[in-house]
Design an enzyme around this catalytic site. Structure first.
Site, PDB file in Angstrom:
ATOM      1  CB  THR A  45      -0.922   0.028   1.251  1.00 18.11           C
ATOM      2  OG1 THR A  45      -0.094  -0.131   2.420  1.00 18.11           O
ATOM      3  CG2 THR A  45      -1.951  -1.098   1.189  1.00 18.11           C
TER       4      THR A  45
ATOM      5  CB  VAL B  65       8.212   1.426  -3.250  1.00 17.30           C
ATOM      6  CG1 VAL B  65       8.913   0.370  -4.104  1.00 17.30           C
ATOM      7  CG2 VAL B  65       9.142   2.630  -3.081  1.00 17.30           C
TER       8      VAL B  65
ATOM      9  NE  ARG C 120      18.958  -1.092  -0.483  1.00 18.63           N
ATOM     10  CZ  ARG C 120      18.449   0.125  -0.445  1.00 18.63           C
ATOM     11  NH1 ARG C 120      19.190   1.133   0.022  1.00 18.63           N
ATOM     12  NH2 ARG C 120      17.202   0.380  -0.839  1.00 18.63           N
TER      13      ARG C 120
ATOM     14  CB  CYS D  29      15.887   5.471  -5.651  1.00 15.78           C
ATOM     15  SG  CYS D  29      15.535   6.411  -4.162  1.00 15.78           S
TER      16      CYS D  29
ATOM     17  CD  GLN E 295      18.574  11.689  -2.829  1.00 12.18           C
ATOM     18  OE1 GLN E 295      19.724  11.712  -2.446  1.00 12.18           O
ATOM     19  NE2 GLN E 295      17.708  10.769  -2.403  1.00 12.18           N
TER      20      GLN E 295
ATOM     21  CB  SER F 179       8.042  10.594  -4.826  1.00  7.83           C
ATOM     22  OG  SER F 179       9.151  10.623  -5.712  1.00  7.83           O
ATOM     23  N   GLY F 180      10.759  10.224  -2.842  1.00  3.81           N
ATOM     24  CA  GLY F 180      11.718   9.269  -2.272  1.00  3.81           C
ATOM     25  C   GLY F 180      11.487   9.056  -0.781  1.00  3.81           C
TER      26      GLY F 180
ATOM     27  CD  GLU G 164      19.287   8.627   0.077  1.00  6.45           C
ATOM     28  OE1 GLU G 164      18.769   8.100   1.067  1.00  6.45           O
ATOM     29  OE2 GLU G 164      18.859   8.448  -1.060  1.00  6.45           O
TER      30      GLU G 164
ATOM     31  NE  ARG H 282      13.734  13.870   0.501  1.00  2.50           N
ATOM     32  CZ  ARG H 282      13.897  12.605   0.178  1.00  2.50           C
ATOM     33  NH1 ARG H 282      13.896  12.258  -1.085  1.00  2.50           N
ATOM     34  NH2 ARG H 282      14.092  11.679   1.073  1.00  2.50           N
TER      35      ARG H 282
ATOM     36  CG  HIS I 205      16.320  10.709  -6.593  1.00  2.00           C
ATOM     37  ND1 HIS I 205      15.291  11.439  -6.049  1.00  2.00           N
ATOM     38  CD2 HIS I 205      16.462   9.617  -5.800  1.00  2.00           C
ATOM     39  CE1 HIS I 205      14.824  10.829  -4.967  1.00  2.00           C
ATOM     40  NE2 HIS I 205      15.512   9.710  -4.783  1.00  2.00           N
TER      41      HIS I 205
END
Ligand code: 2RA
Length: 343
Positions: A11, A14, A110, A149, A175, A178-179, A201, A234, A241
């Site tokens: 929901t 992304v 990651r 991203c 950026q 929406s990120g 980031e 931002r 971006h």
């Protein structure tokens, strides 16, 4: 062959982009959606505050949202995860232990040495780490990660320039809001401002880039030895971006050399228009990321503004951060898993 897929965290921003990309995809069929307990048990159309320009696909609107629990979703060939990192850290391994294959955008793990962090155009060979992962974790499932991203926007251009021996990279990012997700920073909060930091980031860009550009000898990874330093900001744009990159290389590389290397690299476009933002960001009707097809609008990575100065090369790169940078990245990794026989 069509693979059944589920979306963990369906929901959010992304998660909604994943639905937009997967619904028309010929290789994947959405059969399970999960979200928070408050949403579980509701049809998707009632659980999600849909905010994407294309309507909720009919094939998805009636799916009953499940709890994000391996016992709640039944059998699917592949799970896409857009869970918040703190939830993914706990939940994704449980799905892998239950035998699920997970392609995740969530930032946890990651950098784990047995988790392939992949951009298919850059380091598809790192998928071999899944054999190491199964031995080290003892699970039947598998976990593959796509990078942040802002990392995805830059690294393919660095991989193209690495042909000249990349030695040092500096990047400053601009950026989009929406990120930060639908409930993160709203554009109204920064309508006449810029925020000179995005938690964690810089560290993600600096470490992920070196892992992605590093080597894999079939048993272990080696990090690329270039140094990478990032400064992330931002700004009040909704999607996209934009990043300014300074790249130093061991070998002399002219603007022409760089242009040729970038133009010939899979998935990178050098837009002809002076304003790549306009050219790239016509909201695509039905974007369909396909490794084996020309990138649809919103899925390419743009590079431009090439300059050469005494420190090396300078250029800009730009990508749609939720279409190419998050959801699309997970989908391209899902395609790679299918192509390499992991599903
Ligand atoms: C951001 N890259 O832009 C981070 C996470 N999506 O906020």
């Amino acid at each position: 062959m069509t693979h059944t897929v589920g979306i963990l965290g369906a929901t959010g921003a992304v998660g909604q982009r994943l639905i937009q990309l997967l619904d028309p995809h010929p290789d994947f069929e959405i059969s399970a959606l999960t979200a928070s307990s408050e949403s579980a048990g509701k049809p998707y159309r009632k659980a999600a505050k849909w905010r994407i320009s294309t309507p909720i696909p009919e094939s998805v609107a009636g799916i009953t949202v499940a709890e994000t629990d391996p016992d709640a979703i039944g059998d699917v060939d592949l799970l896409f995860s857009s869970l918040p990192s703190s939830v993914g850290e706990r939940v994704e391994p449980a799905f892998c232990e239950a035998g699920y294959v997970v392609s995740s955008n969530s930032s946890n793990q990651r950098m784990a040495e047995d988790v392939p962090l992949v951009i298919p155009e850059v380091n598809a060979d790192h998928l071999g780490l899944l054999e190491v992962q199964r031995d080290s974790r003892g699970w039947d499932g598998a976990m593959i990660k796509n990078p942040n991203c802002s990392t995805i926007t830059m690294v393919p251009t660095l991989a193209a320039l690495d042909t000249f021996g990349l030695s040092r990279v500096h990047v400053a990012t601009l950026q989009a809001v929406s990120g930060a997700g639908y409930d993160g920073v709203t554009s109204m909060e920064i309508i006449d401002n810029a925020i000179p930091h995005i938690g964690g980031e810089e560290e993600k860009m600096e470490s992920e880039s070196r892992k992605l550009l590093g080597g894999f000898d079939g048993a272990e990874l080696s990090m690329h030895d270039a140094t990478v330093s990032a400064s992330c900001n931002r700004i009040p744009t909704l999607d996209g971006h934009l990043e300014n990159v300074w790249a130093e290389t061991e070998e002399e590389a002219s603007v022409e050399d760089a242009r040729e290397a970038l133009e010939s690299y899979e998935g990178i476009d050098l837009p002809s228009s002076p304003d790549p933002l306009i050219e790239v960001f016509e909201e695509p009707e039905r974007p369909q990321p396909r490794l084996d097809r020309e990138r649809e609008d919103g899925m390419q990575i743009c590079a431009g503004g090439l300059r050469e100065n005494e420190t090396g090369l300078q250029y800009n790169c730009l990508a749609h951060n939720t279409l190419r940078g998050a959801a699309g990245a997970s989908v391209l990794n899902g395609e790679l898993l299918a192509k390499e026989g992991y599903l």
